[in-house]
Design an enzyme around this catalytic site. Structure first.
Site: not given
Length: 230
Positions: A34, A175
């Site tokens: 991320d 996610d």
């Protein structure tokens, strides 16, 4: 049922990164990185430099999730650092989606798109056929450990139906809050890649090998439940 696992590296113990990478290298399918800019979401996490540092130490595909306002400021850098998938949020490329997709393709990387919980599948209708992966956020983006948004199950099922009806090749990835409580629901809806973070993997045990075994058992149990109910 083929299920791919993508550990979220923002949730790993960074003090033990070499040891934990060694465990993941023999078990995971992807590594999820991320990158947040503090603007698109109010958090700052990993970076192109982090990707560059781990690239020599893993044979796995590195999947980069760009939670940033200006993806084009990052695409070349993460590609050079060693990313394999580059995945901006749909809202951030709406004004130049085809240009961004072409930029990623020109760099010989796979193209992913991330859909926020409130973003419908119709938002990407005109370029869905160009995508290698679609990530459904089942929590609002920005922080680990948030509760699962049940309304996203319908979106996953919609992507599965579109894929089957049109012969699309994209992977359906999830996610957010992928764990023992949600595996059955997610897999039944059509999930193919599970991004596992704190609740799904890293908080199950201080020893990552033990944590991985626990996670694997939880997923196997979810698959058994689905097969028995079929």
């Amino acid at each position: 049922m083929t299920i791919k696992i993508s550990p979220s590296l923002m949730c790993m113990n960074l003090m033990e990164i070499k040891q934990q990478l060694a465990v993941l290298n023999t078990r995971a399918d992807f590594l999820h990185v991320d990158i947040m800019d503090g603007h698109y979401v109010k958090n700052i996490t990993l970076s192109p430099f982090f990707i560059e540092q781990i690239r020599p130490h893993t044979p796995l595909m590195i999947d980069v999730h760009l939670m940033v306002e200006e993806p084009t400021d990052f695409i070349a850098a993460v590609a050079k650092a060693g990313a394999d998938y580059i995945c901006p949020h749909a809202e951030t490329i709406n004004k130049d989606a085809f240009r961004v997709i072409n930029q990623i393709r020109t760099l010989n990387k796979k193209v992913g798109i991330v859909l926020n919980p409130a973003t419908p599948v119709s938002f990407i209708h005109h370029y869905i056929h160009l995508l290698d992966k679609i990530t459904v956020m089942t929590v609002d983006p920005g922080y680990a450990g948030q509760p699962f948004i049940a309304e996203m199950v319908e979106k996953i099922a919609e992507l599965k139906a579109l894929k089957q009806q049109n012969g699309y090749k994209y992977l359906i990835e999830i996610d957010g809050s992928c764990n023992q409580k949600t595996y059955s629901t997610l897999l039944d809806a059509g999930a193919e890649v599970l991004i596992v973070g704190t609740s799904g993997l890293f908080n199950l045990d201080d020893n990552l090998e033990t944590a991985w075994d626990s996670m694997s058992q939880n997923i196997k149990q979810a698959v058994r439940v689905l097969r028995e109910s079929a």
